[in-house]
Design a protein around this motif. Structure first.
Motif, mmCIF file in Angstrom:
data_model
loop_
_atom_site.group_PDB
_atom_site.id
_atom_site.type_symbol
_atom_site.label_atom_id
_atom_site.label_comp_id
_atom_site.label_asym_id
_atom_site.label_seq_id
_atom_site.Cartn_x
_atom_site.Cartn_y
_atom_site.Cartn_z
ATOM 1 N N ALA A 108 0.823 -1.210 0.000
ATOM 2 C CA ALA A 108 0.000 0.000 0.000
ATOM 3 C C ALA A 108 0.857 1.259 0.000
ATOM 4 O O ALA A 108 0.547 2.238 -0.689
ATOM 5 C CB ALA A 108 -0.926 -0.015 1.217
ATOM 6 N N ALA A 109 1.949 1.245 0.775
ATOM 7 C CA ALA A 109 2.799 2.432 0.871
ATOM 8 C C ALA A 109 3.502 2.727 -0.451
ATOM 9 O O ALA A 109 3.560 3.879 -0.903
ATOM 10 C CB ALA A 109 3.820 2.251 1.992
ATOM 11 N N VAL A 110 4.038 1.692 -1.075
ATOM 12 C CA VAL A 110 4.744 1.876 -2.348
ATOM 13 C C VAL A 110 3.781 2.332 -3.432
ATOM 14 O O VAL A 110 4.063 3.262 -4.203
ATOM 15 C CB VAL A 110 5.453 0.573 -2.761
ATOM 16 N N LEU A 111 2.633 1.687 -3.502
ATOM 17 C CA LEU A 111 1.626 2.068 -4.494
ATOM 18 C C LEU A 111 1.187 3.509 -4.288
ATOM 19 O O LEU A 111 1.060 4.281 -5.241
ATOM 20 C CB LEU A 111 0.425 1.131 -4.402
ATOM 21 N N GLN A 161 -5.272 -0.368 8.101
ATOM 22 C CA GLN A 161 -3.829 -0.157 7.968
ATOM 23 C C GLN A 161 -3.465 0.140 6.523
ATOM 24 O O GLN A 161 -2.687 1.060 6.239
ATOM 25 C CB GLN A 161 -3.081 -1.401 8.445
ATOM 26 N N ALA A 162 -4.039 -0.606 5.604
ATOM 27 C CA ALA A 162 -3.745 -0.399 4.187
ATOM 28 C C ALA A 162 -4.226 0.969 3.722
ATOM 29 O O ALA A 162 -3.541 1.667 2.961
ATOM 30 C CB ALA A 162 -4.397 -1.498 3.350
ATOM 31 N N ALA A 215 -2.951 6.415 1.901
ATOM 32 C CA ALA A 215 -3.219 7.854 1.895
ATOM 33 C C ALA A 215 -2.000 8.650 2.329
ATOM 34 O O ALA A 215 -1.665 9.684 1.728
ATOM 35 C CB ALA A 215 -4.406 8.161 2.803
ATOM 36 N N ALA A 216 -1.328 8.194 3.377
ATOM 37 C CA ALA A 216 -0.159 8.921 3.874
ATOM 38 C C ALA A 216 0.971 8.927 2.862
ATOM 39 O O ALA A 216 1.605 9.967 2.614
ATOM 40 C CB ALA A 216 0.317 8.298 5.191
ATOM 41 N N SER A 217 1.219 7.776 2.243
ATOM 42 C CA SER A 217 2.312 7.701 1.281
ATOM 43 C C SER A 217 1.979 8.479 0.010
ATOM 44 O O SER A 217 2.864 9.086 -0.600
ATOM 45 C CB SER A 217 2.636 6.246 0.952
ATOM 46 N N PHE A 218 0.708 8.488 -0.392
ATOM 47 C CA PHE A 218 0.307 9.294 -1.542
ATOM 48 C C PHE A 218 0.580 10.770 -1.262
ATOM 49 O O PHE A 218 1.092 11.495 -2.121
ATOM 50 C CB PHE A 218 -1.179 9.093 -1.846
#
Length: 231
Positions: free
Chosen positions: A19-22, A147-148, A153-156
């Motif tokens: 999720a973070a990488v995406l 969590q996902a 959202a945070a990584s985006f």
């Protein structure tokens, strides 16, 4: 007492890592492409920034909602399978024990040992044994929708902030060039980091993200120039 050595595997972090990488890649590519298209159309810096901020907020919420709905569907399916397995263990434990024994025989244990392993694991935690070995559901790989969604959202948001900072810092006459260079450098870094974290080839991962990002930038810049030049 013998101490058990704790090992860390890439699969332990696959849920949040995916999720973070995406999210980060989407943040960089989508917002950079969006603001580059607007900048290429000849819009002033203020309009470019406003477009980018709107893209950041909309994209972060979209990523969170999409990730949550997708992973929640997976979690619902896992929960339904576990409920059914719990019911089957309560209603027909002998059949479930035979089923577990057959699984271990298929994995290479001889019949007597397979039966012994099945009996001992059933006595310890029958539902856990069936969830893991029959359904393929483990605590490490369980779907975690919230969590996902938060990670996505945070990584985006972090990724989307990179092209926006480039727009703020660049001279007005060089916004497009600075944005393109910053975005492609960020994509190389993110692609390499993601590959390294996942145990894959760093150069290949970085190049893959770089190529797709460059294509997105080229298409939106071309569209912006085309429509911006139209009367």
């Amino acid at each position: 007492m013998t101490r058990i050595h704790k090992e860390f595997h890439n699969a332990d972090r696959i849920g949040w890592l995916r999720a973070a990488v995406l999210g980060a890649n989407d943040g960089v590519i989508s917002v950079a492409a969006l603001v580059l298209g607007v900048a290429a159309a000849g819009a002033p810096r203020a309009s470019v920034l406003l477009t980018g901020v709107a893209g950041l907020l909309a994209g972060a919420m979209s990523m969170a909602a999409g990730e949550y709905v997708s992973v929640k569907s997976q979690a619902d399916t896992e929960d339904a399978d576990i409920r059914r397995e719990r019911h089957e263990l309560a209603s027909d434990p002998d059949h479930e024990l035979t089923e577990l024994t057959a699984i271990y025989r298929e994995r290479g244990l001889d019949p007597a040992l397979a039966r012994q392993v099945a009996e001992q694991l059933t006595a310890h935690n029958a539902l856990e044994a069936h969830a893991r070995d029959e359904l393929g559901i483990t605590a490490t790989l369980r779907a975690r929708p919230l969590q996902a969604a938060l990670a996505s959202a945070a990584s985006f948001t972090v990724g989307a902030a990179i092209p926006l900072l480039a727009v703020v810092a660049a001279p007005a006459a060089w916004i497009g060039e600075a944005l393109t260079a910053t975005t492609l450098a960020a994509l190389l870094l993110l692609g390499g980091m993601a590959a390294r974290a996942g145990g894959a080839a760093v150069a290949r991962g970085a190049l893959r993200v770089f190529v797709w990002g460059a294509l997105a930038l080229a298409l939106t810049a071309g569209a912006g120039s085309l429509f911006g030049a139209a009367p």
